[in-house]
Structures are given as structure tokens and as C-alpha cells.
Design a protein around this motif. Structure first.
Motif, PDB file in Angstrom:
ATOM      1  N   THR A 198       0.852  -1.190   0.000  1.00  0.00           N
ATOM      2  CA  THR A 198       0.000   0.000   0.000  1.00  0.00           C
ATOM      3  C   THR A 198       0.885   1.237   0.000  1.00  0.00           C
ATOM      4  O   THR A 198       1.866   1.301   0.751  1.00  0.00           O
ATOM      5  CB  THR A 198      -0.907   0.023   1.240  1.00  0.00           C
ATOM      6  OG1 THR A 198      -1.748  -1.133   1.220  1.00  0.00           O
ATOM      7  CG2 THR A 198      -1.770   1.282   1.262  1.00  0.00           C
ATOM      8  N   LEU A 199       0.559   2.213  -0.848  1.00  0.00           N
ATOM      9  CA  LEU A 199       1.321   3.461  -0.892  1.00  0.00           C
ATOM     10  C   LEU A 199       0.398   4.652  -0.708  1.00  0.00           C
ATOM     11  O   LEU A 199      -0.671   4.710  -1.323  1.00  0.00           O
ATOM     12  CB  LEU A 199       2.076   3.601  -2.211  1.00  0.00           C
ATOM     13  CG  LEU A 199       2.924   4.883  -2.376  1.00  0.00           C
ATOM     14  CD1 LEU A 199       4.200   4.604  -3.169  1.00  0.00           C
ATOM     15  CD2 LEU A 199       2.134   6.009  -3.087  1.00  0.00           C
ATOM     16  N   THR A 200       0.817   5.584   0.128  1.00  0.00           N
ATOM     17  CA  THR A 200       0.138   6.873   0.265  1.00  0.00           C
ATOM     18  C   THR A 200       1.193   7.976   0.213  1.00  0.00           C
ATOM     19  O   THR A 200       2.310   7.803   0.729  1.00  0.00           O
ATOM     20  CB  THR A 200      -0.648   6.975   1.580  1.00  0.00           C
ATOM     21  OG1 THR A 200       0.234   6.720   2.685  1.00  0.00           O
ATOM     22  CG2 THR A 200      -1.795   5.985   1.618  1.00  0.00           C
ATOM     23  N   TRP A 201       0.838   9.092  -0.419  1.00  0.00           N
ATOM     24  CA  TRP A 201       1.745  10.232  -0.466  1.00  0.00           C
ATOM     25  C   TRP A 201       1.612  11.034   0.828  1.00  0.00           C
ATOM     26  O   TRP A 201       0.519  11.127   1.396  1.00  0.00           O
ATOM     27  CB  TRP A 201       1.437  11.115  -1.671  1.00  0.00           C
ATOM     28  CG  TRP A 201       1.591  10.397  -2.975  1.00  0.00           C
ATOM     29  CD1 TRP A 201       0.598   9.946  -3.779  1.00  0.00           C
ATOM     30  CD2 TRP A 201       2.825  10.020  -3.603  1.00  0.00           C
ATOM     31  NE1 TRP A 201       1.117   9.309  -4.875  1.00  0.00           N
ATOM     32  CE2 TRP A 201       2.492   9.343  -4.806  1.00  0.00           C
ATOM     33  CE3 TRP A 201       4.176  10.194  -3.275  1.00  0.00           C
ATOM     34  CZ2 TRP A 201       3.455   8.839  -5.677  1.00  0.00           C
ATOM     35  CZ3 TRP A 201       5.133   9.687  -4.146  1.00  0.00           C
ATOM     36  CH2 TRP A 201       4.782   9.028  -5.323  1.00  0.00           C
ATOM     37  N   THR A 202       2.707  11.608   1.271  1.00  0.00           N
ATOM     38  CA  THR A 202       2.687  12.331   2.545  1.00  0.00           C
ATOM     39  C   THR A 202       1.990  13.676   2.442  1.00  0.00           C
ATOM     40  O   THR A 202       1.489  14.196   3.444  1.00  0.00           O
ATOM     41  CB  THR A 202       4.120  12.554   3.069  1.00  0.00           C
ATOM     42  OG1 THR A 202       4.867  13.290   2.081  1.00  0.00           O
ATOM     43  CG2 THR A 202       4.813  11.227   3.355  1.00  0.00           C
ATOM     44  N   ASP A 203       1.945  14.259   1.246  1.00  0.00           N
ATOM     45  CA  ASP A 203       1.340  15.584   1.071  1.00  0.00           C
ATOM     46  C   ASP A 203       1.027  15.794  -0.403  1.00  0.00           C
ATOM     47  O   ASP A 203       1.380  14.982  -1.258  1.00  0.00           O
ATOM     48  CB  ASP A 203       2.263  16.695   1.592  1.00  0.00           C
ATOM     49  CG  ASP A 203       3.671  16.605   1.022  1.00  0.00           C
ATOM     50  OD1 ASP A 203       3.800  16.508  -0.211  1.00  0.00           O
ATOM     51  OD2 ASP A 203       4.633  16.604   1.811  1.00  0.00           O
ATOM     52  N   GLU A 204       0.391  16.919  -0.705  1.00  0.00           N
ATOM     53  CA  GLU A 204      -0.028  17.196  -2.076  1.00  0.00           C
ATOM     54  C   GLU A 204       1.140  17.534  -2.998  1.00  0.00           C
ATOM     55  O   GLU A 204       0.994  17.513  -4.224  1.00  0.00           O
ATOM     56  CB  GLU A 204      -1.048  18.331  -2.092  1.00  0.00           C
ATOM     57  CG  GLU A 204      -2.378  17.956  -1.431  1.00  0.00           C
ATOM     58  CD  GLU A 204      -3.401  19.067  -1.520  1.00  0.00           C
ATOM     59  OE1 GLU A 204      -3.055  20.163  -2.021  1.00  0.00           O
ATOM     60  OE2 GLU A 204      -4.556  18.838  -1.088  1.00  0.00           O
ATOM     61  N   PHE A 206       3.851  15.761  -3.017  1.00  0.00           N
ATOM     62  CA  PHE A 206       4.540  14.480  -3.233  1.00  0.00           C
ATOM     63  C   PHE A 206       5.982  14.507  -2.725  1.00  0.00           C
ATOM     64  O   PHE A 206       6.885  13.970  -3.357  1.00  0.00           O
ATOM     65  CB  PHE A 206       4.519  14.090  -4.717  1.00  0.00           C
ATOM     66  CG  PHE A 206       3.143  14.065  -5.322  1.00  0.00           C
ATOM     67  CD1 PHE A 206       2.286  13.009  -5.062  1.00  0.00           C
ATOM     68  CD2 PHE A 206       2.703  15.109  -6.119  1.00  0.00           C
ATOM     69  CE1 PHE A 206       1.013  12.980  -5.614  1.00  0.00           C
ATOM     70  CE2 PHE A 206       1.429  15.086  -6.666  1.00  0.00           C
ATOM     71  CZ  PHE A 206       0.577  14.026  -6.405  1.00  0.00           C
ATOM     72  N   SER A 207       6.177  15.141  -1.571  1.00  0.00           N
ATOM     73  CA  SER A 207       7.531  15.224  -1.005  1.00  0.00           C
ATOM     74  C   SER A 207       7.938  13.940  -0.295  1.00  0.00           C
ATOM     75  O   SER A 207       9.097  13.776   0.090  1.00  0.00           O
ATOM     76  CB  SER A 207       7.639  16.393  -0.036  1.00  0.00           C
ATOM     77  OG  SER A 207       6.814  16.179   1.103  1.00  0.00           O
ATOM     78  N   GLY A 208       6.983  13.029  -0.123  1.00  0.00           N
ATOM     79  CA  GLY A 208       7.291  11.757   0.512  1.00  0.00           C
ATOM     80  C   GLY A 208       6.249  10.720   0.153  1.00  0.00           C
ATOM     81  O   GLY A 208       5.131  11.049  -0.259  1.00  0.00           O
ATOM     82  N   ALA A 209       6.622   9.449   0.292  1.00  0.00           N
ATOM     83  CA  ALA A 209       5.708   8.337   0.025  1.00  0.00           C
ATOM     84  C   ALA A 209       5.840   7.330   1.162  1.00  0.00           C
ATOM     85  O   ALA A 209       6.951   6.965   1.549  1.00  0.00           O
ATOM     86  CB  ALA A 209       6.029   7.672  -1.306  1.00  0.00           C
ATOM     87  N   ILE A 210       4.698   6.878   1.674  1.00  0.00           N
ATOM     88  CA  ILE A 210       4.668   5.892   2.750  1.00  0.00           C
ATOM     89  C   ILE A 210       4.199   4.569   2.163  1.00  0.00           C
ATOM     90  O   ILE A 210       3.125   4.491   1.574  1.00  0.00           O
ATOM     91  CB  ILE A 210       3.715   6.329   3.877  1.00  0.00           C
ATOM     92  CG1 ILE A 210       4.137   7.696   4.426  1.00  0.00           C
ATOM     93  CG2 ILE A 210       3.694   5.284   4.995  1.00  0.00           C
ATOM     94  CD1 ILE A 210       3.106   8.318   5.351  1.00  0.00           C
ATOM     95  N   VAL A 211       5.020   3.538   2.309  1.00  0.00           N
ATOM     96  CA  VAL A 211       4.658   2.207   1.811  1.00  0.00           C
ATOM     97  C   VAL A 211       4.498   1.271   3.001  1.00  0.00           C
ATOM     98  O   VAL A 211       5.247   1.337   3.978  1.00  0.00           O
ATOM     99  CB  VAL A 211       5.702   1.664   0.816  1.00  0.00           C
ATOM    100  CG1 VAL A 211       5.789   2.556  -0.410  1.00  0.00           C
ATOM    101  CG2 VAL A 211       7.073   1.522   1.459  1.00  0.00           C
TER     102      VAL A 211
END
Length: 239
Positions: A198-204, A206-211
Motif C-alpha cells: 500500500t502506498l500513500t503520499w505524505t502531502d499534495e 509528493f515530497s514523501g511516500a509511505i509504503v
């Protein structure tokens, strides 16, 4: 650059591919000095320890293409005398048809005008392997020298552990040190897609991605040039 139309596909899968190739290399290296043998009739590619033939890594091998210096061309497996016209390589043909990529739908693709030499062929094999992983979801691949400067590219169903977040965060510092990702954000997104995380971006922005998967969570940070600047992880204790 090898085949320009295939390179973006290989680039998208580059991070996932690097981790899966790393796992294959580790499994083969565990045999010590070894050889490989392909059995086209059985559809297997086997790595065997030189000092103990009973120690083997046996994989199911799917021929994707051969790349030969004479005539200088790439021949897709679905058109190859030793290939399967209904095999895994047809998935690349289907994608090419849907997206208008003639390099994927032409049975035999000539080398670009500037291409020549063993090094170019070896790099083209890696591009084909990466594109095949991207379009089929199967990994790893193997680029096999088969004589007279020709290379065969196989996708392997190998007895490797699944790629988890926990496994990836251990390998990534070493793997990334030898890579120059053309688009790190896309590569991280595709890594999660192909690995089933599962991936979610940390902010709009796209400065980070959480997997995330069952083994833990990792956060990829990107700098102003969209390069990976850091990876933080929280792993699940394994009982």
C-alpha cells in the motif's frame, strides 16, 4: 539508450527490478561457484553448484526474447522457433497493441542505427528484462549469453521469498548506491504496485511516500530534484 520505446517501461520498474535481481544474485551466490543450464523442453533454468551438483536453484523459465548481433535484431519469443506463441511474452505484444508501441508488436526488431557491440546487447537485454517485469509483474529476469554474442532474456518463477517492506529497507541503501533513477517518485510508486504494498503520499506536493505491508512501514523522502533523500522505517516484530 537501447530501444527508446522500451526504456520508459524499464525505468518505471527499475527499483523493483533492482531489488528482485539482488535477491536472485544472493540466492545464486549462496551456491558458491556455479553454472547455469537452460532446458527449453522442460522450461527450466537451473543454477548448480560446481562443487556439489546436488545443490541447485531450479526456476521455471519463460523466454521473452533473444538479442543477436547477426542479423542485429531483437526477436520476441512469440515469434521465436524455440518460443511459445501463447507464452508470457504475448503480454508484451498485447500491451504494445493497446498503446501503439511497434517495438512490442513487430516480431523481429532491428537494432537502432548507432547500436553495436556486446556491451550494447547486454544493456538491451536489461532493458527488455525490465520492461517485461513491468508489463507482466513477474520477476526476476535473467540475461543469458547463449553463444556467438547472442543473449536470451528469461522471466523466472524462482523460489525466492516475497519482496516485503522489511526486506527492501535492508537492501535499499546498497541497491540505491549503484542506481541513477530517472524518476524516483514513479519508481517508488511502481515498486509498491509490483510488490503488492500500500502506498500513500505524505502531502499534495509528493515530497514523501509511505509504503506499508504486513512486515512494516517505510517512508521515502524526496529532495527538491525529486531524488530519494532518505528512507525511514518502522518494522513489525517477527515472532
Amino acid at each position: 539508450m537501447t530501444y527508446a520505446a522500451l526504456q520508459p517501461l524499464a525505468d518505471r520498474a527499475a527499483l523493483f527490478v533492482a531489488l528482485r535481481q539482488d535477491a536472485l544474485s544472493a540466492a545464486a551466490d549462496a551456491l558458491g561457484e556455479h553454472r547455469w543450464d537452460a532446458d527449453m523442453a522442460q522450461g527450466t533454468l537451473t543454477f548448480t553448484a560446481n562443487d556439489d551438483p546436488s545443490r541447485q536453484l531450479v526456476t521455471r523459465a519463460h523466454l521473452i526474447a533473444t538479442i543477436a548481433p547477426g542479423p542485429p535484431s531483437l526477436l520476441w519469443a512469440w515469434a521465436h522457433p524455440s518460443g511459445d506463441p501463447q507464452g508470457i511474452a504475448t503480454q508484451l505484444h498485447t500491451y504494445g497493441t493497446a498503446h501503439g508501441i511497434t517495438e512490442l508488436t513487430t516480431p523481429e526488431v532491428p537494432f537502432p542505427a548507432e547500436a553495436s557491440g556486446d556491451e550494447w546487447i547486454a544493456q538491451a537485454a536489461h532493458t527488455v528484462g525490465g520492461a517485461a517485469v513491468e508489463l507482466t509483474g513477474r520477476s526476476p529476469y535473467y540475461s543469458a549469453p547463449v553463444g556467438n554474442g547472442t543473449r536470451a532474456v528469461f522471466l523466472l518463477d524462482a523460489p525466492l521469498a516475497p519482496l516485503t517492506v522489511a526486506v527492501a529497507v535492508v537492501a535499499l541503501p546498497r541497491v540505491l548506491s549503484g542506481m541513477d533513477l530517472s524518476d524516483a517518485r514513479t519508481a517508488v510508486w511502481d515498486l509498491a504496485r509490483l510488490a503488492g504494498w500500500t502506498l500513500t503520499w505524505t502531502d499534495e506536493s509528493f515530497s514523501g511516500a509511505i509504503v506499508t505491508d504486513a512486515s512494516g512501514t517505510a517512508t521515502f523522502r524526496f529532495d527538491e530534484q525529486a531524488r530519494i533523500s532518505g528512507i525511514e522505517s518502522t518494522l513489525t516484530a517477527q515472532g
